[in-house]
Design a protein around this motif. Structure first.
Motif, PDB file in Angstrom:
ATOM      1  N   MET A 100      35.510  43.998  12.019  1.00  0.00           N
ATOM      2  CA  MET A 100      36.546  44.272  13.009  1.00  0.00           C
ATOM      3  C   MET A 100      36.034  45.229  14.079  1.00  0.00           C
ATOM      4  O   MET A 100      36.362  45.108  15.262  1.00  0.00           O
ATOM      5  CB  MET A 100      37.783  44.865  12.317  1.00  0.00           C
ATOM      6  N   PHE A 101      35.212  46.164  13.672  1.00  0.00           N
ATOM      7  CA  PHE A 101      34.649  47.151  14.608  1.00  0.00           C
ATOM      8  C   PHE A 101      33.474  46.563  15.380  1.00  0.00           C
ATOM      9  O   PHE A 101      33.443  46.606  16.615  1.00  0.00           O
ATOM     10  CB  PHE A 101      34.210  48.390  13.828  1.00  0.00           C
ATOM     11  N   SER A 102      32.497  46.014  14.660  1.00  0.00           N
ATOM     12  CA  SER A 102      31.281  45.539  15.322  1.00  0.00           C
ATOM     13  C   SER A 102      31.542  44.308  16.192  1.00  0.00           C
ATOM     14  O   SER A 102      30.970  44.175  17.279  1.00  0.00           O
ATOM     15  CB  SER A 102      30.210  45.226  14.272  1.00  0.00           C
ATOM     16  N   LEU A 103      32.415  43.419  15.742  1.00  0.00           N
ATOM     17  CA  LEU A 103      32.719  42.233  16.541  1.00  0.00           C
ATOM     18  C   LEU A 103      33.533  42.593  17.781  1.00  0.00           C
ATOM     19  O   LEU A 103      33.427  41.927  18.819  1.00  0.00           O
ATOM     20  CB  LEU A 103      33.469  41.209  15.691  1.00  0.00           C
ATOM     21  N   THR A 104      34.320  43.654  17.689  1.00  0.00           N
ATOM     22  CA  THR A 104      35.058  44.128  18.855  1.00  0.00           C
ATOM     23  C   THR A 104      34.119  44.657  19.931  1.00  0.00           C
ATOM     24  O   THR A 104      34.421  44.579  21.129  1.00  0.00           O
ATOM     25  CB  THR A 104      36.065  45.220  18.441  1.00  0.00           C
ATOM     26  N   LEU A 105      32.984  45.199  19.525  1.00  0.00           N
ATOM     27  CA  LEU A 105      31.998  45.653  20.508  1.00  0.00           C
ATOM     28  C   LEU A 105      31.165  44.504  21.059  1.00  0.00           C
ATOM     29  O   LEU A 105      30.857  44.465  22.255  1.00  0.00           O
ATOM     30  CB  LEU A 105      31.064  46.691  19.861  1.00  0.00           C
ATOM     31  N   ALA A 106      30.788  43.565  20.188  1.00  0.00           N
ATOM     32  CA  ALA A 106      29.863  42.510  20.599  1.00  0.00           C
ATOM     33  C   ALA A 106      30.540  41.410  21.394  1.00  0.00           C
ATOM     34  O   ALA A 106      29.989  40.926  22.398  1.00  0.00           O
ATOM     35  CB  ALA A 106      29.184  41.914  19.362  1.00  0.00           C
TER      36      ALA A 106
END
Length: 224
Positions: A100-106
């Motif tokens: 949820m965190f990393s995909l929100t950045l990528a």
């Protein structure tokens, strides 16, 4: 297995609001204080890291293209690095171990790169579909392969960061849970192993933040 992975779930909540994710904003309590301090070793060290990253990102992006874009990737690097390190402290939620965190950045970055590239550099984006020197008979297959590899880029960025962060924490948790079953000699060996793994996790925190930001920079540089 459910109890094992439940330690990574955001479970602390008040009024259905997950308080675990507030660890992401702890940097706001630390970094702004440096603006009110006199120049010291901490600030000189911080500025030297910023300049090194700026020169490297500037080389990848080009000398006269995307002026100011390197600042975005430097901020991304520092944001991920802080969240990776803050997750190494006990009882602090590791936000970077979640998709949820990393995909929100990528995802937003990749989507903005694609929209900007296809709207402004359409011919250049088509040329990336077929590498130079590809035989004509292989061109349809290369277009399919390049299209799939381009689409999965945000997923690979997100999974790489989350998987590397959760793997070390999971190993530390597994070894730590066996401490009450060991004798004194084995506990001493376990402590040494845990310290070495913690040093490895500190290195992984830096490397994964750098890999995420440098790959984002490379994806951005392909558009021009």
């Amino acid at each position: 297995m459910t109890n094992l992975f439940s330690i990574f779930d955001p479970s602390t909540s008040i009024f259905n609001f997950s308080l675990n994710w507030l660890s992401t904003f702890l940097g706001l309590l630390i970094f702004p204080m440096s603006f009110w301090l006199l120049p010291n070793r901490y600030l000189y060290f911080f500025n030297s890291i910023m300049m090194k990253l700026f020169m490297e990102f500037k080389t990848l992006l080009g000398l006269h293209k995307n002026l100011g874009s390197s600042i975005i990737f430097i901020s991304l690097f520092m944001f991920i690095l802080f969240n990776n390190f803050i997750g190494l402290f006990p009882y602090i939620f590791t936000s970077t171990s979640h998709l949820m965190f990393s995909l929100t950045l990528a995802m937003p970055m990749w989507l903005s790169f694609m929209l900007f590239g296809w709207m402004n550099y359409t011919n250049n984006m088509f040329t990336h579909m077929v590498p130079q020197g590809t035989p004509p008979i292989l061109m349809p297959f290369m277009v399919c392969i390049e299209t799939v590899s381009n689409i999965i880029r945000p997923g690979t960025l997100a999974v790489r960061l989350a998987a590397n962060m959760i793997a070390g924490h999971l190993l530390l948790t597994l070894l730590g849970n066996t401490g009450n079953l060991l004798n004194k000699m084995m506990i001493m060996l376990l402590l040494v192993t845990q310290i070495l793994l913690l040093m490895l996790e500190s290195a992984v925190a830096i490397i994964q933040a750098y890999v995420f930001s440098i790959l984002s920079t490379l994806y951005s540089s392909e558009i021009n």
